[in-house]
Write a protein that holds these residues in place. Structure first.
Motif, PDB file in Angstrom:
ATOM      1  N   SER A 133       0.816  -1.214   0.000  1.00 54.22           N
ATOM      2  CA  SER A 133       0.000   0.000   0.000  1.00 54.22           C
ATOM      3  C   SER A 133       0.853   1.269   0.000  1.00 54.22           C
ATOM      4  CB  SER A 133      -0.918   0.012   1.219  1.00 54.22           C
ATOM      5  OG  SER A 133      -0.156  -0.092   2.418  1.00 54.22           O
ATOM      6  N   SER A 134       2.117   1.113   0.367  1.00 54.68           N
ATOM      7  CA  SER A 134       3.049   2.238   0.363  1.00 54.68           C
ATOM      8  C   SER A 134       4.459   1.679   0.400  1.00 54.68           C
ATOM      9  CB  SER A 134       2.818   3.162   1.571  1.00 54.68           C
ATOM     10  OG  SER A 134       3.069   2.455   2.786  1.00 54.68           O
ATOM     11  N   VAL A 135       5.423   2.535   0.053  1.00 59.36           N
ATOM     12  CA  VAL A 135       6.817   2.100   0.092  1.00 59.36           C
ATOM     13  C   VAL A 135       7.696   3.246   0.555  1.00 59.36           C
ATOM     14  CG1 VAL A 135       7.225   2.660  -2.359  1.00 59.36           C
ATOM     15  CG2 VAL A 135       8.673   0.951  -1.209  1.00 59.36           C
ATOM     16  N   ARG A 136       8.705   2.907   1.357  1.00 58.68           N
ATOM     17  CA  ARG A 136       9.727   3.841   1.815  1.00 58.68           C
ATOM     18  C   ARG A 136      11.094   3.353   1.336  1.00 58.68           C
ATOM     19  NH1 ARG A 136       8.349   7.156   6.256  1.00 58.68           N
ATOM     20  NH2 ARG A 136       6.270   6.756   7.106  1.00 58.68           N
ATOM     21  N   TYR A 137      12.047   4.277   1.248  1.00 61.88           N
ATOM     22  CA  TYR A 137      13.419   3.938   0.882  1.00 61.88           C
ATOM     23  C   TYR A 137      14.277   4.056   2.144  1.00 61.88           C
ATOM     24  CZ  TYR A 137      17.807   4.124  -1.817  1.00 61.88           C
ATOM     25  OH  TYR A 137      19.058   3.883  -2.334  1.00 61.88           O
ATOM     26  N   ARG A 138      14.496   2.934   2.793  1.00 64.34           N
ATOM     27  CA  ARG A 138      15.118   2.979   4.113  1.00 64.34           C
ATOM     28  C   ARG A 138      16.609   3.336   4.073  1.00 64.34           C
ATOM     29  NH1 ARG A 138      13.999  -2.530   3.265  1.00 64.34           N
ATOM     30  NH2 ARG A 138      15.867  -3.837   3.022  1.00 64.34           N
ATOM     31  N   ASP A 139      17.255   3.207   2.921  1.00 66.26           N
ATOM     32  CA  ASP A 139      18.676   3.531   2.835  1.00 66.26           C
ATOM     33  C   ASP A 139      18.951   5.027   2.781  1.00 66.26           C
ATOM     34  OD1 ASP A 139      19.231   0.861   2.819  1.00 66.26           O
ATOM     35  OD2 ASP A 139      19.652   0.726   0.678  1.00 66.26           O
ATOM     36  N   MET A 140      17.946   5.810   2.415  1.00 71.92           N
ATOM     37  CA  MET A 140      18.156   7.254   2.279  1.00 71.92           C
ATOM     38  C   MET A 140      18.074   7.915   3.657  1.00 71.92           C
ATOM     39  SD  MET A 140      18.852   9.929   0.624  1.00 71.92           S
ATOM     40  CE  MET A 140      18.874   9.281  -1.049  1.00 71.92           C
ATOM     41  N   ASP A 141      19.172   8.487   4.088  1.00 74.95           N
ATOM     42  CA  ASP A 141      19.196   9.164   5.387  1.00 74.95           C
ATOM     43  C   ASP A 141      20.099  10.388   5.296  1.00 74.95           C
ATOM     44  OD1 ASP A 141      19.145  10.021   7.972  1.00 74.95           O
ATOM     45  OD2 ASP A 141      19.966   8.183   8.850  1.00 74.95           O
ATOM     46  N   ALA A 142      19.496  11.538   5.041  1.00 80.71           N
ATOM     47  CA  ALA A 142      20.221  12.810   5.017  1.00 80.71           C
ATOM     48  C   ALA A 142      19.857  13.651   6.231  1.00 80.71           C
ATOM     49  CB  ALA A 142      19.912  13.570   3.730  1.00 80.71           C
ATOM     50  N   SER A 143      19.488  12.959   7.323  1.00 74.21           N
ATOM     51  CA  SER A 143      19.062  13.680   8.529  1.00 74.21           C
ATOM     52  C   SER A 143      20.152  14.594   9.100  1.00 74.21           C
ATOM     53  CB  SER A 143      18.573  12.696   9.588  1.00 74.21           C
ATOM     54  OG  SER A 143      19.535  11.707   9.867  1.00 74.21           O
ATOM     55  N   PRO A 144      21.455  14.289   8.955  1.00 75.91           N
ATOM     56  CA  PRO A 144      22.450  15.261   9.436  1.00 75.91           C
ATOM     57  C   PRO A 144      22.370  16.614   8.741  1.00 75.91           C
ATOM     58  CG  PRO A 144      23.474  13.110   9.177  1.00 75.91           C
ATOM     59  CD  PRO A 144      22.107  13.017   8.567  1.00 75.91           C
ATOM     60  N   LEU A 145      21.744  16.632   7.558  1.00 77.48           N
ATOM     61  CA  LEU A 145      21.581  17.894   6.819  1.00 77.48           C
ATOM     62  C   LEU A 145      20.224  18.538   7.083  1.00 77.48           C
ATOM     63  CD1 LEU A 145      23.077  16.844   3.348  1.00 77.48           C
ATOM     64  CD2 LEU A 145      24.236  17.934   5.288  1.00 77.48           C
ATOM     65  N   GLY A 146      19.439  17.929   7.972  1.00 77.66           N
ATOM     66  CA  GLY A 146      18.154  18.508   8.322  1.00 77.66           C
ATOM     67  C   GLY A 146      16.972  17.944   7.583  1.00 77.66           C
ATOM     68  N   PHE A 147      17.184  16.904   6.787  1.00 82.51           N
ATOM     69  CA  PHE A 147      16.087  16.283   6.050  1.00 82.51           C
ATOM     70  C   PHE A 147      15.514  15.114   6.846  1.00 82.51           C
ATOM     71  CE2 PHE A 147      18.790  18.196   2.813  1.00 82.51           C
ATOM     72  CZ  PHE A 147      17.869  18.850   2.012  1.00 82.51           C
ATOM     73  N   GLU A 148      14.204  14.914   6.698  1.00 86.31           N
ATOM     74  CA  GLU A 148      13.570  13.754   7.320  1.00 86.31           C
ATOM     75  C   GLU A 148      14.194  12.477   6.773  1.00 86.31           C
ATOM     76  OE1 GLU A 148       9.200  11.517   7.312  1.00 86.31           O
ATOM     77  OE2 GLU A 148       9.433  13.518   6.433  1.00 86.31           O
ATOM     78  N   LYS A 149      14.402  11.491   7.643  1.00 89.94           N
ATOM     79  CA  LYS A 149      14.940  10.220   7.185  1.00 89.94           C
ATOM     80  C   LYS A 149      14.026   9.633   6.110  1.00 89.94           C
ATOM     81  CE  LYS A 149      16.876   5.862   8.889  1.00 89.94           C
ATOM     82  NZ  LYS A 149      16.366   5.038   7.804  1.00 89.94           N
ATOM     83  N   GLY A 150      14.608   9.202   5.023  1.00 90.22           N
ATOM     84  CA  GLY A 150      13.843   8.660   3.914  1.00 90.22           C
ATOM     85  C   GLY A 150      13.568   9.662   2.810  1.00 90.22           C
ATOM     86  N   VAL A 151      13.749  10.946   3.081  1.00 89.25           N
ATOM     87  CA  VAL A 151      13.521  11.984   2.075  1.00 89.25           C
ATOM     88  C   VAL A 151      14.793  12.200   1.272  1.00 89.25           C
ATOM     89  CG1 VAL A 151      13.098  14.443   1.713  1.00 89.25           C
ATOM     90  CG2 VAL A 151      11.687  13.162   3.320  1.00 89.25           C
ATOM     91  N   THR A 152      14.663  12.153  -0.050  1.00 81.74           N
ATOM     92  CA  THR A 152      15.793  12.430  -0.929  1.00 81.74           C
ATOM     93  C   THR A 152      16.043  13.930  -0.957  1.00 81.74           C
ATOM     94  OG1 THR A 152      15.273  10.508  -2.301  1.00 81.74           O
ATOM     95  CG2 THR A 152      16.682  12.205  -3.273  1.00 81.74           C
ATOM     96  N   PRO A 153      17.235  14.376  -0.582  1.00 79.29           N
ATOM     97  CA  PRO A 153      17.495  15.818  -0.537  1.00 79.29           C
ATOM     98  C   PRO A 153      17.252  16.497  -1.879  1.00 79.29           C
ATOM     99  CG  PRO A 153      19.256  14.612   0.539  1.00 79.29           C
ATOM    100  CD  PRO A 153      18.396  13.592  -0.136  1.00 79.29           C
ATOM    101  N   LEU A 154      16.722  17.722  -1.787  1.00 80.08           N
ATOM    102  CA  LEU A 154      16.521  18.590  -2.946  1.00 80.08           C
ATOM    103  C   LEU A 154      15.578  17.991  -3.973  1.00 80.08           C
ATOM    104  CD1 LEU A 154      20.238  19.757  -3.386  1.00 80.08           C
ATOM    105  CD2 LEU A 154      18.478  20.661  -1.863  1.00 80.08           C
ATOM    106  N   SER A 155      14.667  17.162  -3.501  1.00 80.19           N
ATOM    107  CA  SER A 155      13.618  16.634  -4.369  1.00 80.19           C
ATOM    108  C   SER A 155      12.264  16.984  -3.755  1.00 80.19           C
ATOM    109  CB  SER A 155      13.734  15.113  -4.519  1.00 80.19           C
ATOM    110  OG  SER A 155      13.244  14.457  -3.364  1.00 80.19           O
ATOM    111  N   ASP A 156      11.206  16.801  -4.534  1.00 76.99           N
ATOM    112  CA  ASP A 156       9.859  17.052  -4.030  1.00 76.99           C
ATOM    113  C   ASP A 156       9.202  15.788  -3.487  1.00 76.99           C
ATOM    114  OD1 ASP A 156       9.983  19.741  -4.732  1.00 76.99           O
ATOM    115  OD2 ASP A 156       9.257  19.339  -6.767  1.00 76.99           O
ATOM    116  N   LEU A 157       9.955  14.698  -3.408  1.00 76.25           N
ATOM    117  CA  LEU A 157       9.375  13.432  -2.981  1.00 76.25           C
ATOM    118  C   LEU A 157       9.259  13.342  -1.463  1.00 76.25           C
ATOM    119  CD1 LEU A 157      11.324  10.944  -5.260  1.00 76.25           C
ATOM    120  CD2 LEU A 157       8.905  11.508  -5.425  1.00 76.25           C
TER     121      LEU A 157
END
Length: 229
Positions: free
Chosen positions: A80-104
């Motif tokens: 019903s949904s999918v996350r990308y668990r490898d993406m972690d830019a949280s040290p830069l202030g992004f939510e874990k799972g959010v690809t930096p500088l994208s609208d996703l």
């Protein structure tokens, strides 16, 4: 490609070990290889060739196994949904799972069109999850391809459905056989779910894929910025 209900459908799988006799009797999938990199490369290349020929599919159906510590063993679920668990830019202030500088967002919804087949959330990453590693997973299922396949499909404006059968997760994995030993049951149950999907598509076409508002995201936002679909 298969044709179901007047739709051109591309089935996609990762590994021959998951492609048992029941699915062999129904589909000839694109085999991508295991993991998010192989999945993205293989599907994007295939879709690029199809786009050049003016023959993109109307729908992609991803089928395969998954791990889960909580769901029924060998049962099949619609993601019903999918996350990308490898993406972690949280040290830069992004939510874990959010690809930096994208609208996703960190979580992308997926359609669940098959009556009687339960839905569950999915997490994609490059590592095999076993034992205590499940403690860090928010989703009910884990796999290694769906997020990558979805992003490839979105870049061509093609919708995707993901069906996953639970092959492992109850016990810690220690050998390849701990995964493959259940795959014949997963194959049989995936084939049953696939038959139900075909019947739904033949009855309702792409209207069956409408993502309900309770997913919390307009499906239009899932298309790549340059998509015209």
């Amino acid at each position: 490609m298969a044709r179901w209900g007047g739709l051109a459908v591309l089935p996609v799988m990762a590994a021959p070990a998951e492609y048992g006799v029941h699915l062999q009797a129904r589909i000839q999938p694109l085999m991508t290889g295991v993991g998010p990199v192989e999945a993205a490369v293989a599907l994007t290349a295939a879709l690029g060739r199809m786009a050049a020929d003016g023959a993109l599919p109307d729908l992609i159906v991803s089928l395969g196994s998954c791990g889960s510590r909580t769901l029924e063993h060998a049962a099949v679920y619609q993601a019903s949904s999918v996350r990308y668990r490898d993406m972690d830019a949280s040290p830069l202030g992004f939510e874990k799972g959010v690809t930096p500088l994208s609208d996703l967002p960190a979580l992308l919804p997926l359609p669940c069109p098959i009556p009687g087949v339960r839905c569950a959330s999915l997490s994609t990453g490059g590592a095999v999850i076993s034992g205590a590693a499940y403690d860090a997973i928010e989703a009910e299922m884990v796999d290694m391809e769906t997020w990558a396949l979805l992003r490839s499909a979105q870049s061509f404006g093609v919708p995707l459905i993901a069906l996953r059968g639970v092959s492992d997760g109850r016990a810690e994995l220690k050998a390849l056989e701990d995964w493959t030993s259940t795959l014949h049951h997963v194959d049989q149950n995936l084939a049953v779910a696939l038959d139900a999907l075909i019947a739904r598509l033949e009855a309702d076409g792409l209207a069956a894929l409408e993502i309900s508002a309770d997913h919390g995201l307009d499906p239009a936002h899932l298309l790549a910025p340059d998509s015209t679909a």
